[in-house]
Motif scaffolding. Sequence first.
Motif, mmCIF file in Angstrom:
data_model
loop_
_atom_site.group_PDB
_atom_site.id
_atom_site.type_symbol
_atom_site.label_atom_id
_atom_site.label_comp_id
_atom_site.label_asym_id
_atom_site.label_seq_id
_atom_site.Cartn_x
_atom_site.Cartn_y
_atom_site.Cartn_z
ATOM 1 N N UNK A 155 0.817 -1.217 0.000
ATOM 2 C CA UNK A 155 0.000 0.000 0.000
ATOM 3 C C UNK A 155 0.850 1.267 0.000
ATOM 4 N N UNK A 156 1.857 1.413 0.895
ATOM 5 C CA UNK A 156 2.702 2.619 0.841
ATOM 6 C C UNK A 156 3.414 2.769 -0.504
ATOM 7 N N UNK A 157 3.825 1.642 -1.080
ATOM 8 C CA UNK A 157 4.506 1.703 -2.373
ATOM 9 C C UNK A 157 3.582 2.263 -3.447
ATOM 10 N N UNK A 158 2.357 1.739 -3.524
ATOM 11 C CA UNK A 158 1.439 2.200 -4.556
ATOM 12 C C UNK A 158 1.049 3.658 -4.353
ATOM 13 N N UNK A 159 0.795 4.040 -3.094
ATOM 14 C CA UNK A 159 0.416 5.426 -2.827
ATOM 15 C C UNK A 159 1.579 6.367 -3.142
ATOM 16 N N UNK A 160 2.775 5.979 -2.690
ATOM 17 C CA UNK A 160 3.955 6.811 -2.950
ATOM 18 C C UNK A 160 4.239 6.949 -4.435
ATOM 19 N N UNK A 161 4.142 5.842 -5.163
ATOM 20 C CA UNK A 161 4.369 5.878 -6.608
ATOM 21 C C UNK A 161 3.320 6.736 -7.308
ATOM 22 N N UNK A 162 2.077 6.622 -6.844
ATOM 23 C CA UNK A 162 1.000 7.428 -7.423
ATOM 24 C C UNK A 162 1.260 8.918 -7.222
ATOM 25 N N UNK A 163 1.713 9.285 -6.020
ATOM 26 C CA UNK A 163 2.019 10.696 -5.734
ATOM 27 C C UNK A 163 3.159 11.184 -6.623
ATOM 28 N N UNK A 164 4.180 10.337 -6.799
ATOM 29 C CA UNK A 164 5.297 10.701 -7.666
ATOM 30 C C UNK A 164 4.824 10.948 -9.089
ATOM 31 N N UNK A 165 4.014 10.033 -9.617
ATOM 32 C CA UNK A 165 3.506 10.181 -10.979
ATOM 33 C C UNK A 165 2.690 11.474 -11.112
ATOM 34 N N UNK A 166 1.869 11.742 -10.089
ATOM 35 C CA UNK A 166 1.040 12.940 -10.160
ATOM 36 C C UNK A 166 1.898 14.200 -10.089
ATOM 37 N N UNK A 167 2.909 14.191 -9.233
ATOM 38 C CA UNK A 167 3.811 15.353 -9.134
ATOM 39 C C UNK A 167 4.455 15.652 -10.481
ATOM 40 N N UNK A 168 4.968 14.614 -11.141
ATOM 41 C CA UNK A 168 5.602 14.813 -12.447
ATOM 42 C C UNK A 168 4.589 15.322 -13.467
ATOM 43 N N UNK A 169 3.363 14.795 -13.429
ATOM 44 C CA UNK A 169 2.320 15.254 -14.348
ATOM 45 C C UNK A 169 2.013 16.730 -14.112
ATOM 46 N N UNK A 170 1.947 17.133 -12.846
ATOM 47 C CA UNK A 170 1.652 18.526 -12.497
ATOM 48 C C UNK A 170 2.758 19.460 -12.991
ATOM 49 N N UNK A 171 4.015 19.063 -12.760
ATOM 50 C CA UNK A 171 5.151 19.880 -13.216
ATOM 51 C C UNK A 171 5.158 19.972 -14.736
ATOM 52 N N UNK A 172 4.982 18.826 -15.394
ATOM 53 C CA UNK A 172 5.005 18.806 -16.858
ATOM 54 C C UNK A 172 3.880 19.650 -17.459
ATOM 55 N N UNK A 173 2.733 19.688 -16.782
ATOM 56 C CA UNK A 173 1.613 20.482 -17.295
ATOM 57 C C UNK A 173 1.989 21.956 -17.378
ATOM 58 N N UNK A 174 2.603 22.476 -16.305
ATOM 59 C CA UNK A 174 3.021 23.876 -16.323
ATOM 60 C C UNK A 174 4.115 24.137 -17.327
ATOM 61 N N UNK A 175 5.105 23.237 -17.385
ATOM 62 C CA UNK A 175 6.221 23.424 -18.309
ATOM 63 C C UNK A 175 5.778 23.276 -19.759
ATOM 64 N N UNK A 176 4.838 22.364 -20.010
ATOM 65 C CA UNK A 176 4.357 22.160 -21.379
ATOM 66 C C UNK A 176 3.709 23.429 -21.925
ATOM 67 N N UNK A 177 2.888 24.068 -21.104
ATOM 68 C CA UNK A 177 2.219 25.290 -21.554
ATOM 69 C C UNK A 177 3.227 26.399 -21.814
ATOM 70 N N UNK A 178 4.253 26.518 -20.962
ATOM 71 C CA UNK A 178 5.263 27.568 -21.185
ATOM 72 C C UNK A 178 6.039 27.303 -22.470
ATOM 73 N N UNK A 179 6.277 26.033 -22.788
ATOM 74 C CA UNK A 179 6.954 25.707 -24.051
ATOM 75 C C UNK A 179 6.066 26.088 -25.233
ATOM 76 N N UNK A 180 4.777 25.778 -25.141
ATOM 77 C CA UNK A 180 3.846 26.109 -26.222
ATOM 78 C C UNK A 180 3.661 27.620 -26.343
ATOM 79 N N UNK A 181 3.779 28.325 -25.228
ATOM 80 C CA UNK A 181 3.719 29.793 -25.278
ATOM 81 C C UNK A 181 4.946 30.360 -25.968
ATOM 82 N N UNK A 182 6.101 29.755 -25.709
ATOM 83 C CA UNK A 182 7.324 30.205 -26.370
ATOM 84 C C UNK A 182 7.259 29.954 -27.872
#
Length: 407
Positions: free
Chosen positions: A318-345
């Motif tokens: 359970x801790x492994x799955x929850x921790x991995x899920x949080x990691x995946x979501x964190x990367x998705x959140x960061x990439x979402x902001x960076x993706x838009x800034x790249x498309x703006x550039x």
Amino acid sequence: MHGRLWRTGLVVVLLLVWIIPGHAHAADSNWRKVVDKIDNTLQQALETYDKGDVAEAKTQVNNAYYGPYESGQMEKAVKYNISSKRNAIIEEEFRLIRKSMTAGAPKAEVKRQMSKLVDMLQEDAATLSKSDSSPFGIFFSSLVIILREGIEAILVIAAIIAYLIKSGNEDKVKIIYQSTLVALGASVLTAIGLKYLFNISGASQENLEGITMLLAVAVLFSMSFWLIGKADAKRWKNYIEGKIQTSITTGNTLTLWLAAFLAVYREGAETVLFYQALVSGQEKVGVSMIGLGILVGALALIVIFMIIRYGSLRIPLKPFFIGTSILMYYLAFVFAGEAITELQAGYMVSATTISGFPIISFFGIYPTVESLIAQGLLLLATVIGLVWYAATSRKGVGKPEGKHMLG
């Protein structure tokens, strides 16, 4: 399999070392000269703006950004030798100049903004010159690039492999290794193509990277919720029993293959381009130190991967799955902001600046309405998903996820 991965990784490292030195160009070694080119282009834009040709003036400002700043490799040098936040600030200054021109600001105001930008670039040029001055500084910059880019990809790959092993599908791990190797090769070929074979504009490069990151957001976000759905012991038991009856096929592992591929591909292509920036104008000693940094960094990444790969297997389910899920979501959140800034550039997405809003590069947060909306939508989707998950859990639904990601 591990032996083949090690040997292939070493071949890729040697290929990077071979590609980069052969295309170094000494003209860009002096960062102050790059800034002078930017300044000259901006002054031309100011004269054009004074004559009333706003469209052409904005084009010339774009030329200053995509030409000397980006193609002259200063953008990447600033991003890695100073900070991503500093690069975001510089990009915002370019945008503000164009915005002032669109609004018909007085020439004096536009000139003041240009002077401010050039002063900032001169400061960065001085900082970059110092960081380039010693063999250790060159080695350290090279080491940081490969570690910074590689660790994100390794976290994703190691988490996926650990999941496959925990779910009794160790025979499918080879698919992830294959995806990684394909992505490494595609990264090198893409970087070479963008740099030397295809006449692709700076804006198109930004858009290509932005689109790739958005794809990664979709995959990582879906994986994050899928893993959360398996954290519950009863749900996991039902899933495993289902897998005993229906074996996993290669076709059904497409999502995992794609997640690994995008993680490596996105980081890999950018890494090659960053090294091209770092090697620009270096003497033989500098190039050797860059190569050493790549080699040491690659070996460090292998060690980090092994630690995460085997260490994660000792974490309770359970801790492994929850921790991995949080990691995946964190990367998705960061990439979402960076993706838009790249498309703006790349001018695929508009940029509405929020004055005084902080830049938090660790979370991919930038001061534009569009990037914040993208991340806000991701947060909203998360809240809705968690509420739905909680509701179905209370009702005792065994399989709320509908179709499994793997079958």
